[in-house]
Design a protein around this motif. Structure first.
Motif, PDB file in Angstrom:
ATOM      1  N   MET A   1      19.523 -28.830 -20.613  1.00 14.62           N
ATOM      2  CA  MET A   1      18.634 -28.791 -19.461  1.00 14.62           C
ATOM      3  C   MET A   1      18.234 -27.406 -19.008  1.00 14.62           C
ATOM      4  N   ARG A   2      19.133 -26.467 -19.094  1.00  9.45           N
ATOM      5  CA  ARG A   2      18.811 -25.088 -18.723  1.00  9.45           C
ATOM      6  C   ARG A   2      19.722 -24.136 -19.469  1.00  9.45           C
ATOM      7  N   LYS A   3      19.355 -22.872 -19.445  1.00 10.58           N
ATOM      8  CA  LYS A   3      20.080 -21.817 -20.143  1.00 10.58           C
ATOM      9  C   LYS A   3      21.475 -21.633 -19.549  1.00 10.58           C
ATOM     10  N   ALA A   4      22.453 -21.455 -20.425  1.00  7.08           N
ATOM     11  CA  ALA A   4      23.809 -21.112 -20.011  1.00  7.08           C
ATOM     12  C   ALA A   4      24.112 -19.716 -20.526  1.00  7.08           C
ATOM     13  N   GLU A   5      24.625 -18.869 -19.644  1.00  8.42           N
ATOM     14  CA  GLU A   5      24.986 -17.520 -20.032  1.00  8.42           C
ATOM     15  C   GLU A   5      26.485 -17.436 -20.248  1.00  8.42           C
TER      16      GLU A   5
ATOM     17  N   ASP B   1      29.191 -33.982 -17.669  1.00  9.37           N
ATOM     18  CA  ASP B   1      28.251 -33.138 -16.952  1.00  9.37           C
ATOM     19  C   ASP B   1      28.717 -31.705 -17.195  1.00  9.37           C
ATOM     20  N   ILE B   2      27.927 -30.925 -17.907  1.00 10.48           N
ATOM     21  CA  ILE B   2      28.308 -29.564 -18.275  1.00 10.48           C
ATOM     22  C   ILE B   2      27.613 -28.605 -17.316  1.00 10.48           C
ATOM     23  N   VAL B   3      28.419 -27.829 -16.589  1.00 13.05           N
ATOM     24  CA  VAL B   3      27.903 -26.954 -15.536  1.00 13.05           C
ATOM     25  C   VAL B   3      28.279 -25.503 -15.813  1.00 13.05           C
ATOM     26  N   ALA B   4      27.411 -24.586 -15.361  1.00 14.96           N
ATOM     27  CA  ALA B   4      27.656 -23.159 -15.589  1.00 14.96           C
ATOM     28  C   ALA B   4      26.960 -22.332 -14.525  1.00 14.96           C
ATOM     29  N   GLY B   5      27.284 -21.047 -14.536  1.00 14.50           N
ATOM     30  CA  GLY B   5      26.638 -20.092 -13.646  1.00 14.50           C
ATOM     31  C   GLY B   5      27.247 -20.104 -12.265  1.00 14.50           C
TER      32      GLY B   5
END
Length: 149
Positions: free
Chosen positions: A98-102, A125-129
């Protein structure tokens, strides 16, 4: 992630991390890239400590690294709730990015949707940032080997 009172874990965090290290040592290869950080009734949270080796050009965590995180999340769910059988295997896994992960900590909050005798269905559900936004969502199925006597 809400816990599910009807699903009781049979292994704890330390047991899971030690078991995976013993049966799948190449996963982390002398690092702590993929680790279990929580186990709850009906689910778990696994973390990817993403660093340089997980990045693709442009500083984005690679799709294969996030896919592995989701797969490890399913493995931890099945091990922690059905018992420590190294031969539990993925039969299906689908992921939507869905969106970029740094680089940095990336968490997969995994939930068991159905746990049967031979199959377990889950989602992540994979979450980051810093704002912990969803970067990917995965659903999958694990095959549980028959109990040996």
């Amino acid at each position: 992630m809400p816990s599910q009172a009807d699903l009781t874990p049979v292994m704890g965090i330390e047991d899971i991390n030690a078991f995976i290290a013993s049966v799948y040592p190449q996963l982390n290869d002398m690092s702590e890239s993929y680790v279990t950080i929580a186990i709850v009734p009906g689910g778990c949270t696994v973390r990817l400590n993403a660093d340089e080796r997980h990045l693709r050009p442009g500083g984005t965590v690679s799709g294969p690294s996030l896919f592995t995180l989701a797969d490890i999340g399913g493995y931890v769910c099945v091990l922690s709730h059905a018992g420590p059988d190294a031969l539990s295997v993925t039969t299906n896994l689908t992921i939507n990015f869905m969106r970029k992960a740094e680089a940095g900590p990336i968490d997969a909050h995994c939930r068991i949707l159905k746990l049967g005798r031979s199959l377990m269905v889950f989602d992540c559900d994979i979450v980051a940032g810093p704002d912990r936004q969803t970067v990917a969502h995965a659903t999958g199925t694990y095959s549980i080997p028959p109990k040996r006597t």
